[in-house]
Scaffold this motif. Structure first.
Motif, short mmCIF file in Angstrom:
data_model
loop_
_atom_site.label_atom_id
_atom_site.label_comp_id
_atom_site.label_asym_id
_atom_site.label_seq_id
_atom_site.Cartn_x
_atom_site.Cartn_y
_atom_site.Cartn_z
N ARG A 156 -2.77 -7.09 -6.96
CA ARG A 156 -3.86 -6.50 -7.51
C ARG A 156 -3.69 -4.86 -7.70
NH1 ARG A 156 -8.13 -8.64 -3.17
NH2 ARG A 156 -8.57 -10.76 -4.12
N GLU A 215 -3.47 -8.21 -2.04
CA GLU A 215 -3.81 -6.91 -2.23
C GLU A 215 -2.60 -6.30 -3.17
OE1 GLU A 215 -6.57 -6.20 1.23
OE2 GLU A 215 -4.59 -5.41 1.51
N ARG A 257 -2.42 -9.03 2.42
CA ARG A 257 -1.79 -7.89 1.91
C ARG A 257 -1.05 -7.93 0.72
NH1 ARG A 257 0.27 -3.48 6.13
NH2 ARG A 257 0.04 -2.37 4.36
N ALA A 305 -7.30 -1.44 -4.24
CA ALA A 305 -6.86 -2.70 -4.14
C ALA A 305 -6.36 -3.14 -2.85
CB ALA A 305 -5.70 -2.88 -5.18
N HIS A 306 -6.09 -2.08 -1.86
CA HIS A 306 -5.66 -2.44 -0.58
C HIS A 306 -6.76 -2.28 0.24
CE1 HIS A 306 -1.28 -2.63 -1.57
NE2 HIS A 306 -1.70 -1.73 -2.47
N ASP A 326 0.86 -1.28 0.04
CA ASP A 326 -0.10 0.10 0.04
C ASP A 326 0.93 1.39 0.16
OD1 ASP A 326 0.57 0.90 2.55
OD2 ASP A 326 -1.49 1.00 3.27
#
Length: 273
Positions: free
Chosen positions: A69, A66, A63, A219-220, A18
């Motif tokens: 992604r 994510e 995570r 996404a996160h 992230d």
């Protein structure tokens, strides 16, 4: 500025999943759209972050999912997790005492740098991003990214190192304006965070890529929800026209350039003389 025609590889080095969406996502999407190879490297899986899931292995796995992604939304060609432990953050800031044995902050910086340098060499990277010396807002893992990234670039001979940051000057002005609405806000905590405007060498306009940047943030999902007010959650609630304005610039510092240097593209060659 002359057009950037040669295809190059840019490696973006971050501490946790992230972090890329907050500081460099627009630049990553822009470079990928231009045909450059974009590689995303994280030091940890962020398993000690705040989320609805309990900290630990399950959160780390979520995570990383994510992260992939987010990378897909930005057009990344490769994602690498160095596999260090998330060092966490003490309640009042600084290094947490209950960190794991393999915490990134406790890793041998030279060894970590050589691992990252091997990726830079393999990719023949023309550019590496790290963080400023303050690690942005001071997270220990972010400070370690600055140390490890700088040394890795030296080992690999990577020609351009950009420190991803935020222009501290307008940030402080904005925080002081809203302080009356948030009495708990400690503006002083940001007076040494990130970088002053006079040090910033690159102001990259990424407004055309804010849709991808927003997708990267979205996404996160684990970091946009939770019991407290999450930074990503707040950012994702910003109306799209305002989002494009607020998050349409990304800032970097390249050390060693003459004072007052103002560049607009990560691969832009500074004027000579």
């Amino acid at each position: 500025m002359k057009a950037i025609k040669t295809v190059k590889t840019a490696v973006f080095f971050h501490a946790h999943p992230d972090d890329e969406s907050l500081l460099t996502a627009g630049t990553m999407a822009m470079l990928a759209a231009e045909g450059h190879r974009v590689v995303l490297v994280v030091a940890t899986s962020g398993e000690r972050g705040q989320a609805d899931l309990e900290p630990g292995e399950a959160l780390g796995a979520a995570r990383i999912t994510e992260l992939y992604r987010s990378a897909a939304a930005l057009g990344c060609a490769r994602v690498v997790n160095l596999g260090y432990g998330d060092s966490g953050l003490a309640p009042g800031g600084g290094v947490a005492e209950d960190r794991p044995e393999n915490a990134f902050i406790d890793a041998d910086a030279e060894e970590a740098a050589r691992r990252l340098a091997a990726i830079l060499t393999e990719e023949a990277a023309g550019l590496l991003t790290t963080y400023d010396p303050a690690g942005g807002y001071g997270h220990p893992d972010h400070v370690q990214v600055h140390r490890v990234g700088g040394r890795a670039a030296e080992i690999a001979g990577t020609p351009i190192v950009l420190e991803a940051t935020v222009n501290r000057d307008p940030l402080l002005r904005g925080l002081r304006l809203i302080r009356g609405f948030y009495p708990q806000l400690d503006v002083r905590a940001f007076e040494r965070a990130y970088s002053p405007g006079e040090e910033i060498t690159h102001r990259v306009n990424v407004r055309r890529f804010t849709r991808r940047k927003r997708a990267s943030m979205a996404a996160h999902a684990s970091q946009a929800t939770g019991a407290d007010t999450r930074t990503l959650g707040v950012m994702l609630k910003v109306p799209r026209p305002l989002y494009r304005l607020v998050f349409g610039t990304e800032w970097y510092v390249r050390r060693g350039l003459p004072p007052g240097t103002r560049l607009r593209h990560p691969f832009e060659v500074p004027p000579q003389g």
